[in-house]
Design an enzyme around this catalytic site. Structure first.
Site, short mmCIF file in Angstrom:
data_model
loop_
_atom_site.label_atom_id
_atom_site.label_comp_id
_atom_site.label_asym_id
_atom_site.label_seq_id
_atom_site.Cartn_x
_atom_site.Cartn_y
_atom_site.Cartn_z
N GLN A 154 56.33 11.72 24.04
CA GLN A 154 55.42 10.96 24.11
C GLN A 154 54.55 10.94 22.80
OE1 GLN A 154 51.06 9.67 26.38
NE2 GLN A 154 52.35 11.17 27.34
N GLU A 213 51.45 18.05 26.93
CA GLU A 213 49.99 17.17 26.98
C GLU A 213 48.72 18.27 27.47
OE1 GLU A 213 48.62 13.88 26.54
OE2 GLU A 213 46.99 15.08 27.17
N GLY A 217 26.14 11.02 25.68
CA GLY A 217 25.07 10.67 24.61
C GLY A 217 23.94 11.18 25.22
N GLY A 218 22.92 10.23 24.54
CA GLY A 218 21.34 10.72 24.64
C GLY A 218 20.69 9.89 26.22
N ASP A 220 48.94 13.75 23.95
CA ASP A 220 50.04 13.30 23.14
C ASP A 220 49.71 12.02 22.67
OD1 ASP A 220 51.81 15.18 24.17
OD2 ASP A 220 52.35 14.15 25.99
N ARG A 228 69.98 12.10 20.22
CA ARG A 228 71.00 12.94 20.46
C ARG A 228 72.46 12.22 21.20
NH1 ARG A 228 70.67 18.94 22.33
NH2 ARG A 228 68.57 18.10 22.57
N1 COA Z 1 71.27 16.06 17.77
C1 COA Z 1 71.35 17.42 17.74
N2 COA Z 1 70.28 18.50 18.52
C2 COA Z 1 69.19 17.66 18.54
C3 COA Z 1 69.05 16.20 18.25
C4 COA Z 1 70.11 15.52 17.70
N3 COA Z 1 70.01 14.36 17.64
N4 COA Z 1 67.64 16.18 18.47
C5 COA Z 1 67.32 17.28 18.94
N5 COA Z 1 68.15 18.45 18.89
C6 COA Z 1 67.82 19.81 19.17
C7 COA Z 1 66.98 20.55 18.32
O1 COA Z 1 67.50 20.69 17.21
C8 COA Z 1 66.85 21.74 19.31
O2 COA Z 1 67.95 22.66 19.07
P1 COA Z 1 67.40 24.15 18.48
O3 COA Z 1 66.39 24.55 19.49
O4 COA Z 1 68.64 24.75 18.85
O5 COA Z 1 67.08 24.29 17.14
C9 COA Z 1 66.81 21.26 20.57
O6 COA Z 1 67.36 19.94 20.68
C10 COA Z 1 65.52 21.05 21.44
O7 COA Z 1 64.37 20.56 20.61
P2 COA Z 1 63.05 20.76 20.99
O8 COA Z 1 62.11 20.08 20.45
O9 COA Z 1 62.89 22.25 21.19
O10 COA Z 1 62.97 20.09 22.54
P3 COA Z 1 62.35 20.89 24.03
O11 COA Z 1 62.89 20.13 24.99
O12 COA Z 1 62.95 22.31 24.16
O13 COA Z 1 60.74 20.94 23.70
C11 COA Z 1 58.68 20.10 23.46
C12 COA Z 1 60.01 19.80 24.05
C13 COA Z 1 57.97 18.64 23.24
C14 COA Z 1 57.83 21.26 24.06
C15 COA Z 1 58.86 20.52 21.80
O14 COA Z 1 59.50 19.44 21.19
C16 COA Z 1 57.44 20.53 20.97
O15 COA Z 1 56.84 21.38 21.25
N6 COA Z 1 57.17 19.82 20.35
C17 COA Z 1 56.25 19.54 19.22
C18 COA Z 1 54.95 19.39 19.96
C19 COA Z 1 54.82 18.00 20.79
O16 COA Z 1 55.03 16.97 20.23
N7 COA Z 1 54.53 18.27 22.11
C20 COA Z 1 54.52 16.98 23.02
C21 COA Z 1 55.70 16.14 23.34
S1 COA Z 1 54.96 14.67 24.12
#
Ligand code: COA
Length: 424
Positions: free
Chosen positions: A16, A138, A246-247, A167, A37
């Site tokens: 998000q 979030e 607020g106030g 988010d 991906r």
């Molecule tokens: N091709 C190949 N691999 C891909 C890819 C693509 N097009 N897009 C993503 N990936 C891989 C990433 O490289 C990562 O791999 P690695 O850990 O082996 O290096 C993997 O997918 C997972 O990515 P990640 O961002 O860790 O996803 P997640 O589902 O585990 O975590 C969040 C999700 C949101 C918790 C995390 O992305 C995060 O903390 N983001 C920052 C804060 C944020 O925006 N949070 C709110 C989201 S609404």
């Protein structure tokens, strides 16, 4: 012509926070190319599914006006395509977990070297420090940013809000950072790194509570209903229920029909300059001159009683009738509107704040349009892309791949299951 026409955005965002930012950029006219991906795409495509087989509303409502290209960022050919995209684009936006983009081989240093004019923008849960490696969603941001500790009622637990300030709130902050960096680039010719931590964005939105934290050192917070109730303050900002921030004292009050309708309520503010009008309206003209009620300080210890009296009046009217009666008198009130009521508000559709969108898989649906209205850059909401819908188009039209090179990219599997025929 749209405000950001000609600006290309490599959109490496998901879920998000990041997609909120890039959707705004797309609504301002940028060409937003969402990298997903192969065969999987943004996880939200398949989260909270309401129409089996179709992209979810979670995805569609955050990814309008974008193009989708499938690229495996861990495949050598995929990295080559990404490198070409970085060369072509003005902005790269990502919100992967900490370190993920570096592990892909696209650290800021590398990206900046490939394209010194690019703006690389990231969202992470926390800024540099002890929590910098944490994955954040979030509600974690709402808690760590100080919002949850100050939301809810004094005698209850901390509460998270329905508005996605962690988010979507961070996404809006990042969008402002990006357009400001684009503006600076106009003069400097250089790109820059833009980062926003979700904790910081929530704290920014909860700024008035940090104001109150410091005011506590000078004495109790007199505008909190807790003060009027004679309940002592501790050393941290307490939860203030529905007190206004607020106030001017304010509360949520029951309206006609509250027994059966969970949203038959109105917000009512006892705005000092209109106190006399409030007294006349609710049938308490004596309060206009009674020294115990006539001034805001005198009323502080009677706010519960005063709001109970106002509520006896609001309970005789619907929330809309209250709006109609109070508005001409400049008494600030606001009906508690349900999402159902908002979805039926023709006025919001007329301004484009609510829109009806058609989608090939799911049919028509409602969405929230662009809340920022620009006279020279109106927003036309276009449905979200299917996974990889624009892979061939981006490879050929944006990146200029053709012939054998294009076939090699497709055959490598780095860009999903693109039909070779479609690429010709
Ligand atoms: N091709 C190949 N691999 C891909 C890819 C693509 N097009 N897009 C993503 N990936 C891989 C990433 O490289 C990562 O791999 P690695 O850990 O082996 O290096 C993997 O997918 C997972 O990515 P990640 O961002 O860790 O996803 P997640 O589902 O585990 O975590 C969040 C999700 C949101 C918790 C995390 O992305 C995060 O903390 N983001 C920052 C804060 C944020 O925006 N949070 C709110 C989201 S609404």
């Amino acid at each position: 012509m749209k405000a950001l026409e000609g600006i290309k955005v490599l959109d490496f965002t998901h879920v998000q926070s990041g997609p909120t930012c890039t959707q705004l950029l797309a609504w301002f006219g940028a060409d937003v190319i969402k990298v997903e991906r192969p065969g999987v795409g943004d996880a939200t495509r398949k989260q909270l599914v309401d129409v089996p087989g179709a992209d979810s509303l979670y995805f569609t409502m955050l990814n309008h006006n974008k193009r989708s290209i499938e690229i495996d960022s861990k495949n050598e050919m995929g990295k080559k395509v990404l490198t070409r995209l970085i060369e072509e684009c003005d902005v790269l936006v990502e919100n992967f977990a900490p370190g993920a983009i570096d592990r892909m081989g696209f650290s800021w240093e590398r990206v900046h070297k490939i394209n010194p004019r690019i703006i690389m923008a990231s969202i992470k849960g926390f800024g540099p420090g002890q929590y910098e490696d944490c994955k954040v969603y979030e509600n974690i941001a709402q808690c760590a940013g100080g919002s949850a500790s100050t939301t809810g009622f004094r005698d209850g637990p901390p509460v998270v809000t329905g508005a996605q300030i962690g988010d979507s709130g961070t996404g809006v902050h990042l969008c402002l950072g990006i357009v400001t960096a684009l503006f600076q680039r106009e003069r400097s010719g250089r790109g820059q790194r833009v980062t926003v931590a979700m904790q910081d964005a929530v704290l920014n939105l909860a700024r008035v509570k940090m104001r109150d934290q410091q005011r506590l050192a000078a004495g109790p917070l007199t505008e909190y209903s807790q003060f009027g109730e004679g309940i002592p303050f501790g050393d941290t900002v307490p939860r203030a229920g529905n007190d206004s921030g607020g106030g001017q004292p304010g509360r949520i009050l029951k309206c006609k029909g509250w027994e059966t309708d969970p949203n038959a309520y109105t917000y009512f503010i006892c705005q000092a300059p209109v106190w006399e009008k409030i007294c006349d309206l609710i049938g308490e003209p004596g309060w206009k001159t009674d020294p115990g009620y006539a001034t805001p300080p005198a009323r502080l210890d009677k706010l519960n009683l005063i709001f109970e009296r106002i509520e006896r009046w609001t309970m005789t009217k619907t929330k809309v009738e209250i709006m109609d009666l109070c508005n001409p008198l400049d008494i600030p009130v606001g009906p508690i509107l349900s999402m159902k009521e908002i979805a039926a508000d023709d006025g919001l559709f007329a301004t484009g704040t609510m829109v009806r969108v058609d989608h090939p898989e799911r049919g028509p649906y409602l969405s929230v349009g662009c809340p920022i209205k620009m006279s020279e850059s109106p927003t036309d909401v276009v449905r979200s892309p299917l996974l990889g819908e624009h892979t061939t188009e981006v490879l050929t039209d944006v990146l200029g791949f053709a012939g054998e090179e294009l076939q090699r990219i497709i055959a490598s599997g780095a860009v999903g299951k693109v039909k070779a025929a479609a690429a010709e």
